[in-house]
Design a protein around this motif. Structure first.
Motif, PDB file in Angstrom:
ATOM      1  N   SER A 180       1.559   3.564 -17.475  1.00 23.93           N
ATOM      2  CA  SER A 180       1.918   4.017 -16.124  1.00 23.93           C
ATOM      3  C   SER A 180       0.905   4.991 -15.548  1.00 23.93           C
ATOM      4  O   SER A 180       0.589   4.950 -14.343  1.00 23.93           O
ATOM      5  CB  SER A 180       3.309   4.658 -16.143  1.00 23.93           C
ATOM      6  N   VAL A 200      -2.047   3.202 -14.047  1.00 24.30           N
ATOM      7  CA  VAL A 200      -1.719   2.610 -12.752  1.00 24.30           C
ATOM      8  C   VAL A 200      -1.683   3.690 -11.676  1.00 24.30           C
ATOM      9  O   VAL A 200      -2.221   3.516 -10.566  1.00 24.30           O
ATOM     10  CB  VAL A 200      -0.370   1.874 -12.825  1.00 24.30           C
ATOM     11  N   MET A 201      -1.049   4.819 -12.004  1.00 25.50           N
ATOM     12  CA  MET A 201      -0.946   5.902 -11.029  1.00 25.50           C
ATOM     13  C   MET A 201      -2.326   6.417 -10.618  1.00 25.50           C
ATOM     14  O   MET A 201      -2.595   6.610  -9.420  1.00 25.50           O
ATOM     15  CB  MET A 201      -0.128   7.055 -11.622  1.00 25.50           C
ATOM     16  N   THR A 206      -4.031   3.896  -8.365  1.00 26.94           N
ATOM     17  CA  THR A 206      -3.380   3.834  -7.060  1.00 26.94           C
ATOM     18  C   THR A 206      -3.672   5.085  -6.249  1.00 26.94           C
ATOM     19  O   THR A 206      -3.799   5.032  -5.011  1.00 26.94           O
ATOM     20  CB  THR A 206      -1.854   3.667  -7.249  1.00 26.94           C
ATOM     21  N   ALA A 241       1.139   8.396  -5.124  1.00 24.97           N
ATOM     22  CA  ALA A 241       1.010   7.404  -6.192  1.00 24.97           C
ATOM     23  C   ALA A 241       1.999   7.689  -7.319  1.00 24.97           C
ATOM     24  O   ALA A 241       2.614   6.758  -7.888  1.00 24.97           O
ATOM     25  CB  ALA A 241      -0.418   7.398  -6.724  1.00 24.97           C
ATOM     26  N   HIS A 242       2.172   8.973  -7.662  1.00 23.10           N
ATOM     27  CA  HIS A 242       3.114   9.322  -8.722  1.00 23.10           C
ATOM     28  C   HIS A 242       4.524   8.855  -8.359  1.00 23.10           C
ATOM     29  O   HIS A 242       5.230   8.234  -9.172  1.00 23.10           O
ATOM     30  CB  HIS A 242       3.123  10.828  -8.972  1.00 23.10           C
ATOM     31  N   VAL A 300       4.741   4.906  -8.478  1.00 25.16           N
ATOM     32  CA  VAL A 300       4.734   4.341  -9.832  1.00 25.16           C
ATOM     33  C   VAL A 300       5.989   4.778 -10.597  1.00 25.16           C
ATOM     34  O   VAL A 300       6.512   4.030 -11.433  1.00 25.16           O
ATOM     35  CB  VAL A 300       3.438   4.734 -10.573  1.00 25.16           C
ATOM     36  N   TYR A 301       6.472   5.981 -10.302  1.00 27.27           N
ATOM     37  CA  TYR A 301       7.740   6.422 -10.912  1.00 27.27           C
ATOM     38  C   TYR A 301       8.863   5.443 -10.564  1.00 27.27           C
ATOM     39  O   TYR A 301       9.620   5.004 -11.434  1.00 27.27           O
ATOM     40  CB  TYR A 301       8.091   7.822 -10.427  1.00 27.27           C
ATOM     41  N   ALA A 327       8.319   2.194 -12.416  1.00 26.44           N
ATOM     42  CA  ALA A 327       8.581   2.332 -13.849  1.00 26.44           C
ATOM     43  C   ALA A 327      10.077   2.395 -14.128  1.00 26.44           C
ATOM     44  O   ALA A 327      10.576   1.775 -15.085  1.00 26.44           O
ATOM     45  CB  ALA A 327       7.883   3.581 -14.390  1.00 26.44           C
ATOM     46  N   LEU A 338       6.225  -3.840 -17.047  1.00 25.03           N
ATOM     47  CA  LEU A 338       5.677  -3.119 -15.904  1.00 25.03           C
ATOM     48  C   LEU A 338       4.876  -4.075 -15.024  1.00 25.03           C
ATOM     49  O   LEU A 338       4.890  -3.974 -13.784  1.00 25.03           O
ATOM     50  CB  LEU A 338       4.789  -1.965 -16.393  1.00 25.03           C
ATOM     51  N   LEU A 349       5.141  -4.506 -10.967  1.00 20.38           N
ATOM     52  CA  LEU A 349       3.949  -4.172 -10.186  1.00 20.38           C
ATOM     53  C   LEU A 349       3.518  -5.340  -9.295  1.00 20.38           C
ATOM     54  O   LEU A 349       3.215  -5.162  -8.107  1.00 20.38           O
ATOM     55  CB  LEU A 349       2.795  -3.781 -11.116  1.00 20.38           C
ATOM     56  N   ILE A 382       1.738  -2.255  -3.964  1.00 16.14           N
ATOM     57  CA  ILE A 382       0.753  -2.455  -5.031  1.00 16.14           C
ATOM     58  C   ILE A 382      -0.104  -3.680  -4.718  1.00 16.14           C
ATOM     59  O   ILE A 382      -1.325  -3.667  -4.955  1.00 16.14           O
ATOM     60  CB  ILE A 382       1.451  -2.611  -6.394  1.00 16.14           C
TER      61      ILE A 382
END
Length: 455
Positions: free
Chosen positions: A370, A373-374, A377, A386-387, A390-391, A394, A404, A408, A414
């Motif tokens: 993760s 990805v964050m 992004t 982004a956090h 992605v949170y 996830a 994931l 995504l 995304i």
């Protein structure tokens, strides 16, 4: 248990080693007292304090095997004094009243403190040898597995990928610092304490410093700048060091235990046919050696504080706290030897399962990636945004128990940032071990450079 583990015929080798038990045996303790008395007599003869003939006779009879230990014990029981019965026994061995010059101008604690420093010197040589062996074993493991990817864990959960070599290199670096600590504490600790009744050497007068210097040269110990009868920080240095060593290897043993759990099975302590895990469950391969190390580690950590406690002394000499040292210092050295011996065996023959590491790495269904990805992004929409994005992705993957990657690729935001191919490449754990190999190599290079012999 009816006996102390260190003196138990059944369990002594699970808690210590014969090599270290000999260092802190009654025989070697008394020999060290003798060595101090002999060096004192020879130094005083050279300085013109006592007759040369007396010093020679004292030296000739300075062998522990000549002493009657039963007489010394009986004398200690009767007098409540540790050294007077020893001096009386020593005197009986010398001819023509030459024994009257034994213990000339010094006090009991002078002999016993300097004697225990000589024992500590021998004990630290063993500890240093064992630590260097463990450092080499850990360097070998770090090098061998520096590219073996596994799950890094924080708070007991998958965090980010690392390599097993990196994990071991962290251990090796800690052991290397212990060896650095040991080198730095030696000058402080390996210092004698022959200073007279209250540390002023009044009994020897102006020649006292010369006698003291000559005596320490003979024992190969440092000369104190002032008496340390009630300054026990030198010994607290040792107990703190041994406690820290115990904590390091207790931690490593516990890590092996955690990674040997049936559900994880990434590591296992050595096994040979005949090693029994349970008296009732024949299938068990319990980490018994690691558990023994953890037990010893617990003892060392708790006993290390006694060195600090013994620094609290009164006036110019104080026998209460001092006597406690007679118990816990030998115990800590013997326990340390057992811990280091077991850890050498465990790590030298450690079973490493890279397949299980890879299998476990994939159990989080790519959620371990993760952060990757964050960070990717974030280059487009900013770190905080982004956090949060992605949170949410996830958590959706968690709740749906899916990969994931699936969530995504289905997310419209995304899709506007990266392609499916980029997602697949990004979610490969092998591509996100950071500087694991570089840090591992740095540790190995530092240790190898320190171990290099220059001619």
């Amino acid at each position: 248990m009816g006996n102390h583990m260190l003196s138990s015929d059944l369990f002594c080798d699970q808690f210590s080693t014969e090599e270290m038990r000999k260092v802190f045996s009654d025989e070697n303790m008394v020999q060290k007292w003798i060595d101090v008395e002999v060096a004192l007599a020879l130094a005083e003869a050279e300085c013109g304090v006592i007759p040369v003939e007396a010093a020679k006779e004292i030296a000739n009879k300075g062998k522990a095997e000549l002493f009657n230990f039963s007489n010394i014990k009986e004398g200690i029981d009767h007098t409540w004094h540790p050294i007077v019965p020893f001096i009386r026994e020593f005197k009986t061995l010398c001819i023509d009243d030459m024994g009257e010059y034994i213990h000339w101008g010094v006090t009991t604690q002078d002999v016993m403190d300097t004697g225990v420093v000589l024992q500590i010197k021998e004990g630290l040589q063993i500890v240093e040898k064992d630590l260097k062996r463990l450092e080499n074993i850990l360097c070998y493991l770090a090098e061998k597995y520096k590219d073996t990817v596994m799950a890094g864990r924080t708070h007991g959960q998958h965090a980010l990928p690392i390599t097993f070599g990196y994990k071991v290199a962290v251990w090796a670096s800690e052991v290397n610092r212990h060896l650095e600590r040991l080198e730095k504490l030696k000058p402080r600790v390996l210092t004698g304490n022959v200073s007279g009744a209250v540390g002023t050497l009044a009994s020897l007068g102006d020649i006292g410093l010369e006698v003291q210097k000559t005596l320490m040269q003979k024992l190969d110990l440092n000369v104190p700048e002032i008496a340390w009868h009630v300054s026990r920080d030198r010994l607290a240095d040792v107990t703190t060091f041994l406690g820290m060593v115990g904590a390091t290897f207790g931690k490593i043993a516990n890590e092996i235990i955690q990674l040997q759990k049936t559900e994880i099975a990434e590591l296992a302590e050595p096994f040979q046919l005949g090693k029994v895990g349970s008296s009732t469950m024949p299938q068990k391969r319990n980490p018994m050696a690691c558990e023994a190390v953890m037990a010893i580690s617990q003892l060392l950590r708790h006993k290390s504080s006694l060195g600090i406690e013994s620094m609290f002394q009164e006036h110019e000499r104080d026998m209460g706290p001092w006597q406690a040292e007679w118990a816990f210092i030998p115990e800590m050295f013997q326990l340390s030897s057992g811990l280091l011996y077991h850890m050498s065996w465990i790590l030298e023959k450690l079973h490493v399962n890279p397949d299980a590491m890879l299998e476990n790495l994939n159990k989080s269904k790519q959620l371990i990636m993760s952060e990757a990805v964050m960070m990717h992004t974030a280059k487009t929409i900013g770190r905080q945004e982004a956090h949060d994005l992605v949170y949410e992705i996830a958590m959706e993957a968690y709740e749906k128990d899916t990969t994931l990657s699936e969530i995504l690729k289905a997310n419209p935001r995304i899709k506007g940032i990266m392609s499916d191919e980029e997602i697949d490449e990004m979610l490969n754990p092998i591509n996100y071990v950071g500087l694991s190999q570089k840090f591992t190599n740095q540790v190995i290079m530092k240790i190898n450079k320190g171990n290099k012999v220059t001619t």
